[in-house]
Design a protein around this motif. Structure first.
Motif, PDB file in Angstrom:
ATOM      1  N   GLU A 100       0.853  -1.191   0.000  1.00  0.00           N
ATOM      2  CA  GLU A 100       0.000   0.000   0.000  1.00  0.00           C
ATOM      3  C   GLU A 100       0.893   1.246   0.000  1.00  0.00           C
ATOM      4  O   GLU A 100       1.649   1.473   0.947  1.00  0.00           O
ATOM      5  N   MET A 156       2.313   4.996   0.304  1.00  0.00           N
ATOM      6  CA  MET A 156       2.098   6.071   1.273  1.00  0.00           C
ATOM      7  C   MET A 156       2.024   7.404   0.552  1.00  0.00           C
ATOM      8  O   MET A 156       2.767   7.640  -0.393  1.00  0.00           O
ATOM      9  N   SER A 157       1.162   8.265   1.047  1.00  0.00           N
ATOM     10  CA  SER A 157       1.090   9.600   0.445  1.00  0.00           C
ATOM     11  C   SER A 157       2.285  10.433   0.904  1.00  0.00           C
ATOM     12  O   SER A 157       2.966  10.106   1.880  1.00  0.00           O
ATOM     13  N   LYS A 158       2.511  11.481   0.210  1.00  0.00           N
ATOM     14  CA  LYS A 158       3.640  12.355   0.522  1.00  0.00           C
ATOM     15  C   LYS A 158       3.484  12.958   1.931  1.00  0.00           C
ATOM     16  O   LYS A 158       4.449  13.048   2.689  1.00  0.00           O
ATOM     17  N   ARG A 159       2.294  13.314   2.257  1.00  0.00           N
ATOM     18  CA  ARG A 159       2.002  13.902   3.569  1.00  0.00           C
ATOM     19  C   ARG A 159       2.274  12.890   4.686  1.00  0.00           C
ATOM     20  O   ARG A 159       2.838  13.233   5.722  1.00  0.00           O
ATOM     21  N   GLN A 160       1.856  11.654   4.471  1.00  0.00           N
ATOM     22  CA  GLN A 160       2.092  10.608   5.472  1.00  0.00           C
ATOM     23  C   GLN A 160       3.589  10.355   5.660  1.00  0.00           C
ATOM     24  O   GLN A 160       4.054  10.172   6.786  1.00  0.00           O
ATOM     25  N   ARG A 161       4.334  10.338   4.572  1.00  0.00           N
ATOM     26  CA  ARG A 161       5.787  10.143   4.676  1.00  0.00           C
ATOM     27  C   ARG A 161       6.443  11.271   5.462  1.00  0.00           C
ATOM     28  O   ARG A 161       7.299  11.036   6.298  1.00  0.00           O
ATOM     29  N   LYS A 162       6.001  12.494   5.187  1.00  0.00           N
ATOM     30  CA  LYS A 162       6.550  13.637   5.911  1.00  0.00           C
ATOM     31  C   LYS A 162       6.251  13.525   7.409  1.00  0.00           C
ATOM     32  O   LYS A 162       7.112  13.788   8.245  1.00  0.00           O
ATOM     33  N   LYS A 163       5.031  13.138   7.717  1.00  0.00           N
ATOM     34  CA  LYS A 163       4.662  12.982   9.128  1.00  0.00           C
ATOM     35  C   LYS A 163       5.510  11.918   9.801  1.00  0.00           C
ATOM     36  O   LYS A 163       5.989  12.101  10.925  1.00  0.00           O
ATOM     37  N   LEU A 164       5.680  10.802   9.143  1.00  0.00           N
ATOM     38  CA  LEU A 164       6.501   9.730   9.706  1.00  0.00           C
ATOM     39  C   LEU A 164       7.949  10.174   9.903  1.00  0.00           C
ATOM     40  O   LEU A 164       8.562   9.890  10.936  1.00  0.00           O
ATOM     41  N   GLN A 201       8.136  12.482  12.858  1.00  0.00           N
ATOM     42  CA  GLN A 201       7.971  11.715  14.097  1.00  0.00           C
ATOM     43  C   GLN A 201       9.267  10.984  14.455  1.00  0.00           C
ATOM     44  O   GLN A 201       9.690  10.974  15.610  1.00  0.00           O
TER      45      GLN A 201
END
Length: 79
Positions: A1, A3-11, A14
């Motif tokens: 699945e 990952m969106s760019k935003r999700q990668r940035k958040k990860l 973190q």
């Protein structure tokens, strides 16, 4: 699945936050110690100021009296 760019940035953010946790904790500790040392040196160097404060706190009896006039009964509401 994917990952969106935003999700990668958040990860990524973190992970960086967690990795730098010890560093932030150490900086806070050093800052606290520095402030503590500054306060102690300030207290040691200004003992004369403390003496003046103690002298001001001494209570001196006074003959001055204060009177409050409460003769506004006719203007007051029962509540």
């Amino acid at each position: 699945e994917p990952m969106s760019k935003r999700q990668r940035k958040k990860l990524l953010k973190q992970k960086q936050w967690e990795e730098q946790k010890d560093l932030r904790r150490q900086k806070r500790k050093e800052k606290r110690q520095k402030r503590k040392l500054e306060r102690q040196s300030k207290l040691n160097s200004s003992n004369e100021g403390d003496d003046r404060k103690r002298m001001r706190k001494e209570v001196v009896p006074s003959t001055l009296r204060l009177i409050v006039d409460c003769s506004f009964d006719d203007l007051m509401v029962l509540k």
